[in-house]
Enzyme design. Structure first.
Site, PDB file in Angstrom:
ATOM      1  N   TYR A   1     -99.128  40.256 -25.625  1.00  8.79           N
ATOM      2  CA  TYR A   1     -97.861  39.714 -25.133  1.00  8.79           C
ATOM      3  C   TYR A   1     -97.367  38.560 -26.005  1.00  8.79           C
ATOM      4  O   TYR A   1     -96.740  37.625 -25.515  1.00  8.79           O
ATOM      5  CB  TYR A   1     -98.002  39.295 -23.660  1.00  8.79           C
TER       6      TYR A   1
ATOM      7  N   PRO B   1    -106.390  48.584 -19.459  1.00 10.84           N
ATOM      8  CA  PRO B   1    -106.322  47.183 -19.876  1.00 10.84           C
ATOM      9  C   PRO B   1    -105.492  46.997 -21.138  1.00 10.84           C
ATOM     10  O   PRO B   1    -105.505  47.849 -22.032  1.00 10.84           O
ATOM     11  CB  PRO B   1    -107.794  46.845 -20.169  1.00 10.84           C
TER      12      PRO B   1
ATOM     13  N   GLY C   1    -105.335  44.628 -16.044  1.00 13.62           N
ATOM     14  CA  GLY C   1    -105.291  43.315 -15.420  1.00 13.62           C
ATOM     15  C   GLY C   1    -106.467  42.404 -15.677  1.00 13.62           C
ATOM     16  O   GLY C   1    -106.437  41.233 -15.283  1.00 13.62           O
TER      17      GLY C   1
ATOM     18  N   ARG D   1    -104.411  43.184 -22.166  1.00 14.55           N
ATOM     19  CA  ARG D   1    -104.807  41.840 -22.584  1.00 14.55           C
ATOM     20  C   ARG D   1    -106.305  41.738 -22.927  1.00 14.55           C
ATOM     21  O   ARG D   1    -106.679  41.106 -23.913  1.00 14.55           O
ATOM     22  CB  ARG D   1    -104.501  40.877 -21.440  1.00 14.55           C
TER      23      ARG D   1
ATOM     24  N   CYS E   1     -83.276  26.011 -29.866  1.00 15.69           N
ATOM     25  CA  CYS E   1     -82.470  24.993 -29.189  1.00 15.69           C
ATOM     26  C   CYS E   1     -82.551  25.106 -27.678  1.00 15.69           C
ATOM     27  O   CYS E   1     -81.554  25.412 -27.008  1.00 15.69           O
ATOM     28  CB  CYS E   1     -81.032  25.101 -29.665  1.00 15.69           C
ATOM     29  N   GLU E   2     -83.732  24.919 -27.128  1.00 10.51           N
ATOM     30  CA  GLU E   2     -83.921  24.879 -25.681  1.00 10.51           C
ATOM     31  C   GLU E   2     -85.072  23.930 -25.384  1.00 10.51           C
ATOM     32  O   GLU E   2     -86.077  23.940 -26.099  1.00 10.51           O
ATOM     33  CB  GLU E   2     -84.321  26.271 -25.141  1.00 10.51           C
TER      34      GLU E   2
HETATM   35  N1  LLP Z   1    -100.838  49.014 -16.485  1.00  9.93           N
HETATM   36  C1  LLP Z   1     -99.628  48.715 -15.983  1.00  9.93           C
HETATM   37  C2  LLP Z   1     -98.922  49.704 -15.149  1.00  9.93           C
HETATM   38  C3  LLP Z   1     -99.057  47.457 -16.269  1.00  9.93           C
HETATM   39  O1  LLP Z   1     -97.863  47.158 -15.764  1.00  9.93           O
HETATM   40  C4  LLP Z   1     -99.760  46.526 -17.071  1.00  9.93           C
HETATM   41  C5  LLP Z   1     -99.189  45.218 -17.401  1.00  9.93           C
HETATM   42  C6  LLP Z   1    -101.016  46.897 -17.593  1.00  9.93           C
HETATM   43  C7  LLP Z   1    -101.527  48.155 -17.256  1.00  9.93           C
HETATM   44  C8  LLP Z   1    -101.838  46.006 -18.466  1.00  9.93           C
HETATM   45  O2  LLP Z   1    -102.128  44.779 -17.901  1.00  9.93           O
HETATM   46  P1  LLP Z   1    -103.167  43.809 -18.647  1.00  9.93           P
HETATM   47  O3  LLP Z   1    -104.491  44.510 -18.702  1.00  9.93           O
HETATM   48  O4  LLP Z   1    -102.666  43.528 -20.001  1.00  9.93           O
HETATM   49  O5  LLP Z   1    -103.195  42.601 -17.796  1.00  9.93           O
HETATM   50  N2  LLP Z   1     -96.284  39.517 -20.168  1.00  9.93           N
HETATM   51  C9  LLP Z   1     -97.297  39.069 -19.237  1.00  9.93           C
HETATM   52  C10 LLP Z   1     -98.166  40.204 -18.750  1.00  9.93           C
HETATM   53  C11 LLP Z   1     -97.360  41.310 -18.123  1.00  9.93           C
HETATM   54  C12 LLP Z   1     -98.195  42.470 -17.698  1.00  9.93           C
HETATM   55  C13 LLP Z   1     -97.351  43.623 -17.289  1.00  9.93           C
HETATM   56  N3  LLP Z   1     -98.069  44.804 -16.941  1.00  9.93           N
HETATM   57  C14 LLP Z   1     -98.107  37.966 -19.874  1.00  9.93           C
HETATM   58  O6  LLP Z   1     -97.813  37.577 -21.010  1.00  9.93           O
HETATM   59  O7  LLP Z   1     -99.005  37.430 -19.246  1.00  9.93           O
END
Ligand code: LLP
Length: 433
Positions: free
Chosen positions: A383, A286, A251, A288, A354-355
């Site tokens: 993502y 992590p 996150g 992102r 087309c949106e």
């Molecule tokens: N662990 C779990 C259980 C998760 O569901 C996620 C992300 C992560 C770790 C990694 O999260 P990060 O560190 O990447 O924030 N598609 C969305 C983000 C969806 C995240 C879903 N879960 C976007 O483009 O912002």
């Protein structure tokens, strides 16, 4: 957007002007990549990923920890291999991600399987492969695993992903830590979860886990969540369990515009005391943070038009390539690969799909664009490709990895004929009913 705001974004992405004034990533001119592989193309910088991994790794100091990369953010095998080599584990959410992680070289015991809806097939495959932890998200899933372990003679370590019921300020679609959402076991069901594990012969509690959301910019919700995890850890120990891992999830946010992201040091500092007193190995997951800023999406202007007093640039990347603006109203900075220095105008940068929701930017202040101009969309390493689709029967983009002056295609652009290769044109031909 003035250079003062843009500079940190370019630095985050490992972007700098080449001697000819055009934009280069990790010492490679982006124009050269686009001229060779075409557009749209995702380009990732290995150097930025290593830098990010190293910064996060060092932020733990001497604390026992493991960084389990969230494969969903960018699951290209070359990206996975790079992170595996750095010592990362993997956090996966599907059988497909498991196969990718194994194919890229992650050891099975370094993989954590999360997700709210694992099927029997996925659970059995994970057990057979010897996956490190299955992070379970409901009592029903826990009971299912108990049944499968007995039936198939597997031993398994589970992590209980708890819903800590904390609020993190982020887009509502990616906040996951609040009660009532589909994620994690509510705290008041934790005791029952322990009983299910006790009753099962071949299950042990390996971890207590949480994941409170994505693109989080403050430490406070982690602190609140961690306090709750520690209470549950205590409860588990009192009940005779000895989990060795405390998993904080992922996150950690990044800069897309003018956000002030939490650096790993500032993330860990307020948690350090609690981490230490837990006596556990700390897992983080992590996605992102490790890869988001490390990627750009290269796209060219196909046409320009004026409509209703607006300046519109139609580019060759659409919502099928990068869905984040359409889905989350996300801001992605867009920079010309060959800067012109001309005064800024307001431009809608839209895709060919087309949106009306198919846009990369609306009323964006940027130098005027011309047909054929090459643009880099920043923050596309996480993502981006991973959420891309074939909508409008568009081939998914090429992916390229840059590493210190070298570059290589790590996934060629899809061929259009491959998109319908497995389809059956006339399924009942010659079969009388
Ligand atoms: N662990 C779990 C259980 C998760 O569901 C996620 C992300 C992560 C770790 C990694 O999260 P990060 O560190 O990447 O924030 N598609 C969305 C983000 C969806 C995240 C879903 N879960 C976007 O483009 O912002």
């Amino acid at each position: 957007m003035g250079p003062g705001v843009l500079d940190p974004l370019l630095a985050d992405a490992g972007l700098a002007p080449a001697p000819d004034g055009s934009l280069a990533m990790g010492g490679v001119r982006l124009a050269e990549v686009a001229d060779t592989v075409g557009t749209p193309a995702f380009v990732y910088d290995a150097g930025t990923m290593r830098l990010r991994y190293g910064t996060l790794d060092r932020a733990f100091g001497g604390l026992p920890h493991r960084i389990c990369y969230a494969v969903k953010a960018n699951s290209n095998l070359a990206v996975l291999r790079l992170l595996a080599r750095l010592g990362a584990g993997a956090d996966i959410v599907s059988g497909g991600e498991m196969l990718r992680a194994l194919a890229a070289g992650f050891a099975p015991q370094d993989i954590v399987f999360s997700g709210v809806g694992k099927t029997d097939e996925e659970l059995l495959a994970a057990m057979a492969a010897g996956i490190g932890h299955l992070n379970i998200e409901s009592l029903a899933e826990l009971r299912r695993i108990a049944m499968l372990t007995d039936f198939h003679d597997h031993d398994v370590a589970v992590g209980i992903r708890v819903n800590p019921d904390v609020t993190a300020e982020t887009h509502p679609y990616i906040a996951t830590g609040k009660g009532g959402l589909k994620f994690g076991i509510p705290r008041d069901q934790f005791a029952e979860a322990l009983e299910v594990i006790d009753a099962a012969g071949r299950m042990r509690l390996g971890a207590v886990a949480m994941h409170i959301g994505s693109q989080i910019l403050q430490a406070a919700p982690y602190v609140a969540g961690m306090e709750r995890l520690l209470e549950l850890l205590e409860q588990a120990r009192t009940a005779g369990h000895a989990p060795g891992v405390l998993d904080l999830g992922g996150g950690l946010g990044i800069r897309y515009r003018d956000e002030v992201p939490l650096d790993p040091g500032a993330w860990i500092a307020p948690l350090r005391g609690m981490m230490q007193s837990s006596g556990c190995t700390i897992h983080v997951a992590p996605g992102r943070y490790l890869v988001g800023s490390a990627g750009v999406l290269l796209t060219r202007v196909v046409f320009q038009k004026h409509s209703g007093g607006r300046e519109i640039a139609v580019v060759d990347a659409g919502m099928n390539d990068l869905v984040r603006p359409a889905l989350y109203q996300a801001w992605h900075e867009i920079v010309p690969v060959q800067p012109s220095g001309a005064p800024m105008v307001r431009i809608d940068v839209v895709g060919p799909v087309c949106e009306t929701g198919d846009f990369l930017a609306i009323e964006r202040e940027m130098a005027p664009l011309a047909q054929g101009d090459l643009l880099a969309v920043l923050g596309a390493g996480a993502y981006g490709f991973a959420m891309s689709s074939n909508y409008n029967s568009r081939a998914r983009a090429a992916e390229v990895l840059v590493d210190d002056g070298r570059w290589a295609v790590i996934r060629p652009r899809e061929r259009l004929t491959d998109l319908f290769r497995d389809e059956v044109t006339d399924p009942f031909a010659g079969k009388d009913s």
